[in-house]
Scaffold this motif. Structure first.
Motif, short mmCIF file in Angstrom:
data_model
loop_
_atom_site.label_atom_id
_atom_site.label_comp_id
_atom_site.label_asym_id
_atom_site.label_seq_id
_atom_site.Cartn_x
_atom_site.Cartn_y
_atom_site.Cartn_z
N LEU A 232 27.98 -69.80 5.49
CA LEU A 232 28.21 -68.57 6.10
C LEU A 232 29.23 -67.73 5.19
CD1 LEU A 232 29.61 -69.63 9.65
CD2 LEU A 232 27.56 -68.45 9.13
N SER A 233 29.05 -66.54 5.28
CA SER A 233 29.79 -65.51 4.39
C SER A 233 31.40 -65.67 4.81
CB SER A 233 29.17 -64.08 4.85
OG SER A 233 29.67 -63.75 5.91
N HIS A 234 32.08 -64.81 4.02
CA HIS A 234 33.58 -64.84 4.23
C HIS A 234 33.66 -64.62 5.67
CE1 HIS A 234 37.78 -65.25 2.80
NE2 HIS A 234 38.17 -63.94 3.58
N ALA A 235 33.25 -63.14 6.12
CA ALA A 235 33.44 -62.84 7.62
C ALA A 235 32.89 -63.88 8.54
CB ALA A 235 32.69 -61.43 7.62
N GLY A 236 31.84 -64.41 8.13
CA GLY A 236 31.09 -65.37 9.27
C GLY A 236 31.99 -66.29 9.35
N ASN A 237 32.66 -67.16 8.30
CA ASN A 237 33.43 -68.17 8.43
C ASN A 237 34.73 -68.01 9.05
OD1 ASN A 237 33.04 -71.02 7.48
ND2 ASN A 237 32.39 -70.20 5.37
N PHE B 205 32.50 -57.95 2.04
CA PHE B 205 33.96 -58.10 1.77
C PHE B 205 34.09 -58.72 0.27
CE2 PHE B 205 37.98 -60.61 2.06
CZ PHE B 205 38.78 -59.56 2.12
N GLU B 206 33.21 -59.92 0.13
CA GLU B 206 33.34 -60.57 -0.99
C GLU B 206 33.13 -59.72 -2.29
OE1 GLU B 206 31.83 -61.34 1.59
OE2 GLU B 206 31.51 -63.54 1.55
N GLU C 239 29.67 -66.94 -8.47
CA GLU C 239 31.02 -67.64 -9.00
C GLU C 239 31.94 -67.64 -7.92
OE1 GLU C 239 33.59 -68.12 -12.69
OE2 GLU C 239 31.44 -67.63 -13.28
N PHE C 240 32.35 -66.04 -7.66
CA PHE C 240 33.21 -65.49 -7.13
C PHE C 240 33.41 -66.29 -5.50
CE2 PHE C 240 35.53 -62.20 -4.54
CZ PHE C 240 36.92 -61.96 -5.18
N CYS C 241 32.10 -66.13 -4.96
CA CYS C 241 32.02 -66.50 -3.70
C CYS C 241 32.22 -67.87 -3.65
CB CYS C 241 30.58 -66.15 -3.04
SG CYS C 241 30.30 -64.50 -2.96
N ALA C 242 31.82 -68.78 -4.54
CA ALA C 242 31.67 -70.31 -4.30
C ALA C 242 33.44 -70.53 -4.39
CB ALA C 242 31.07 -71.02 -5.69
N LYS C 243 33.93 -69.98 -5.37
CA LYS C 243 35.52 -70.23 -5.46
C LYS C 243 36.30 -69.71 -4.26
CE LYS C 243 38.07 -71.08 -9.04
NZ LYS C 243 38.03 -71.56 -10.30
N LEU C 244 36.02 -68.69 -3.62
CA LEU C 244 36.63 -68.45 -2.50
C LEU C 244 36.02 -69.29 -1.11
CD1 LEU C 244 35.89 -64.38 -1.43
CD2 LEU C 244 38.11 -65.66 -2.15
N ASP D 63 32.45 -58.08 8.82
CA ASP D 63 32.46 -57.81 7.23
C ASP D 63 32.84 -56.38 7.03
OD1 ASP D 63 31.85 -58.83 4.87
OD2 ASP D 63 30.34 -57.29 4.82
N VAL D 64 32.46 -55.50 7.99
CA VAL D 64 32.58 -54.22 7.82
C VAL D 64 34.08 -53.63 8.13
CG1 VAL D 64 31.92 -51.92 8.91
CG2 VAL D 64 30.32 -53.34 8.40
N SER D 65 34.54 -54.40 9.13
CA SER D 65 36.01 -54.37 9.36
C SER D 65 36.91 -54.73 8.48
CB SER D 65 36.35 -55.09 10.69
OG SER D 65 37.63 -54.81 10.99
N LEU D 66 36.56 -55.98 7.69
CA LEU D 66 37.32 -56.57 6.51
C LEU D 66 37.12 -55.45 5.14
CD1 LEU D 66 36.44 -60.28 6.45
CD2 LEU D 66 38.64 -59.21 7.23
N ILE D 67 36.11 -54.81 4.94
CA ILE D 67 35.85 -53.72 3.99
C ILE D 67 36.88 -52.56 4.17
CG2 ILE D 67 34.43 -52.19 2.65
CD1 ILE D 67 32.00 -54.11 3.24
N LEU D 68 36.85 -52.18 5.51
CA LEU D 68 37.59 -51.02 5.80
C LEU D 68 38.92 -51.11 5.58
CD1 LEU D 68 35.90 -49.60 9.08
CD2 LEU D 68 36.02 -48.57 6.84
N HIS D 69 39.51 -52.25 5.82
CA HIS D 69 41.09 -52.60 6.01
C HIS D 69 41.41 -52.96 4.51
CE1 HIS D 69 40.35 -52.76 10.22
NE2 HIS D 69 41.64 -52.07 10.50
N ALA D 70 40.66 -53.01 3.58
CA ALA D 70 41.09 -53.91 2.39
C ALA D 70 41.90 -53.18 1.58
CB ALA D 70 39.97 -54.17 1.49
N ASP D 71 42.02 -51.91 1.31
CA ASP D 71 43.12 -51.31 0.65
C ASP D 71 43.33 -49.75 1.21
OD1 ASP D 71 44.78 -51.09 -1.90
OD2 ASP D 71 43.57 -49.47 -2.22
N HIS D 72 44.42 -49.32 0.95
CA HIS D 72 44.83 -47.99 1.56
C HIS D 72 45.95 -47.14 0.82
CE1 HIS D 72 45.00 -44.72 4.71
NE2 HIS D 72 43.66 -44.86 4.25
N GLY D 73 45.84 -47.16 -0.51
CA GLY D 73 46.90 -46.30 -1.19
C GLY D 73 48.22 -47.15 -1.03
N MET D 74 49.24 -46.38 -1.20
CA MET D 74 50.67 -46.85 -1.50
C MET D 74 51.31 -46.98 0.02
SD MET D 74 52.39 -48.43 -3.49
CE MET D 74 51.42 -48.02 -4.82
#
Ligand code: CMC
Length: 474
Positions: A246-251, A90-91, A110-115, A270-281
């Motif tokens: 922990l990862s974002h999903a783990g946390n 997901f990150e 860097e991105f993960c540390a900031k998140l 984590d997979v569920s977060l990836i799947l729901h992240a974006d979906h057109g308009m």
């Protein structure tokens, strides 16, 4: 991939296999030929029919994501959803959506540390704890939380950085990306100007400003901390600090339950977060963009996205699916229940989609994952719900599937995965928001770089020349 995520993938090969099998099935069952007119070079003007609910209308151009409903494709920034679920995190996907390319190792670290640092939102949580959370729908609390987070970071809190009314109006007039020539009630020709005009310097600076990307990351992390805290406070427990290992999903799971998740649980989330992240308009993305297009800020825009997502026709369907399966009770009741529902013209929650007329690729992944997690760790209740869901899917396939190309959507199996992970129903839709915030924020950044305020028209079908009648004469 970060070390934490590498470990998660290494320990969950079964889940990777399930995703790859789903990908193979999808490839075998759907055509891979590109769709003429929608790929390659677009020929302007585009002629299309617009129906109620803006069906068929084009709101903007984008590089962020593509849904091909006829073929069951879902693409983020050029990458297939099956590949991202099998190999990414997901990150990484959030970085991809926001920046348009996959990160290298340094960029990802860097991105993960900031998140991770943005998971700490003590000021917001302190205020959220004062809300009457037991009386509030968790989505309402989440929307409050998104607006409360605005107290930090956003440059819009700094009056001197707010765009002047002149620049906002100028921005509007000078960046017209699209011309619409309506030709009757349900027919339009769209012409996007070939060269996008850039916004005036000050507005452009605001759109590209690091604090805007930072606001996106602040919101991506914050939705997770807020959802976990809302869940706990509603259970009369105190919020928990994130765990930096922990990862974002783990946390997210850890901050909800207080227990370190197993690698399977972490990967499933984590997979569920990836799947729901974006979906057109979709409706919530459009709502968020409409608010952003007024030059309101990204926190208010995300608040609008949360409000739209809550509806049972959109993200709220994941909770409704479980309620419906509870109502059916067991697989043996499916036929009778379905025939009655069909005669009453009831909607079957978790089925159908405005865009997909083929099997939703997200359901292709979540279905087998619901099987996997329920057989491994599901309660008796979860097993009955899943068995009922599978029987209902078969029934719908032979009826609505054949007649109207109605198949399960993302919401049909996501709740069943969460149910077997012990997550309460009223947190299912907030979990959708925890993920979709990546898509909302990425699309807002993309859109406001060439902003034009959204302002469609409505056809007036009312009367004219009515005479005003005084109150005492009516
Ligand atoms: N159950 C029974 N019939 C349905 C369903 C359903 N779930 N969905 C659509 N239909 C029928 C509908 O009655 C209509 O039939 P007819 O042409 O005979 O009047 C036909 O299919 C077309 O439906 P529509 O209302 O024009 O479709 P729409 O594009 O306006 O609505 C939808 C899309 C998702 C709101 C709708 O399919 C629905 O209500 N599904 C149930 C709620 C749900 O699961 N929502 C989650 C969507 S996926 C996650 C997300 O992106 O939010």
């Amino acid at each position: 991939m970060s070390k934490i995520c590498e470990r998660m993938h290494a320990e969950t090969e079964d889940i990777t296999k399930i995703i790859l099998q789903a990908a193979e099935k999808a490839r075998a069952e759907t055509s891979s030929e590109p769709e003429p007119g929608l790929t390659g070079k677009i020929k302007w003007p585009i002629e299309c029919t617009v129906g109620p609910g803006l069906e068929g209308a084009i709101a903007c151009s984008t590089k962020i994501g593509y849904v091909n409903g006829a073929k069951g494709w879902l693409i983020y920034q050029g990458y297939d959803i099956f590949d991202l679920c099998a190999h990414s995190t997901f990150e990484e996907v959030s970085y991809l959506l926001l920046h348009g390319h996959l990160p290298n190792k340094e960029q990802l670290d860097e991105f993960c540390a900031k998140l991770r640092s943005f998971l700490h939102i003590p000021h917001t949580l302190r205020t959220v704890m004062n809300l009457p959370l037991e009386q509030l729908n968790p989505m309402a609390a989440l929307r409050f939380g998104a607006n409360l987070m605005r107290q930090r970071l956003t440059w819009r809190d700094n009056e001197s950085a707010r765009p002047s009314p002149e620049s906002a109006i100028y921005t509007d007039e000078d960046s017209i990306p699209m011309e619409t020539k309506p030709m009757g009630e349900e027919h339009a020709i769209y012409e996007f100007r070939k060269k996008k005009r850039q916004r005036p310097k000050d507005a452009r600076k605001n759109a590209d400003d690091a604090s805007d990307i930072e606001s996106c990351m602040h919101l991506i992390a914050g939705m997770s901390s807020l959802t976990a805290a809302i869940k706990r406070i509603r259970e009369d427990r105190l919020p928990i600090e994130p765990d930096p290992t922990l990862s974002h999903a783990g946390n997210l799971l850890y901050m909800m339950s207080g227990k370190r998740p197993s690698p399977e649980e972490e990967r499933l989330m984590d997979v569920s977060l990836i799947l729901h992240a974006d979906h057109g308009m979709n409706a919530s993305t459009f709502a968020a963009l409409v608010v952003a297009s007024t030059m309101s800020d990204i926190y208010f825009s995300v608040g609008a996205g949360i409000a739209a997502l809550n509806g049972p026709l959109h993200g709220g369907a994941n909770e409704q699916v479980i309620k419906l399966l509870e109502e059916i009770g067991s697989p043996k009741n499916v036929d009778v229940w379905f025939d009655k529902a069909a005669s009453e013209k009831r909607r079957v929650m978790g089925f159908g989609h405005r865009v997909y007329k083929a099997y939703d690729p997200r359901a292709r992944i979540l279905g087998p994952l619901a099987d996997y997690v329920t057989s491994k760790s599901g309660s008796k209740r979860a097993k009955t719900l899943l068995a009922t869901a599978k029987k209902l899917e078969k029934k719908v396939a032979t009826t609505l599937g054949k007649e109207k190309k109605i198949f399960p959507n993302v919401d049909y199996y996501s709740g069943l995965v969460y149910e077997s992970m012990g997550i309460p129903q009223d947190i299912f839709t907030p979990l959708f928001a925890v993920s979709r915030v990546s898509g909302w924020t990425a699309r807002i950044l993309e859109y406001i770089a060439y902003n034009r305020i959204f302002r469609p028209r409505a056809l007036y079908v009312g009367e004219f020349d009515k005479k005003y009648v005084a109150l005492n004469k009516r």
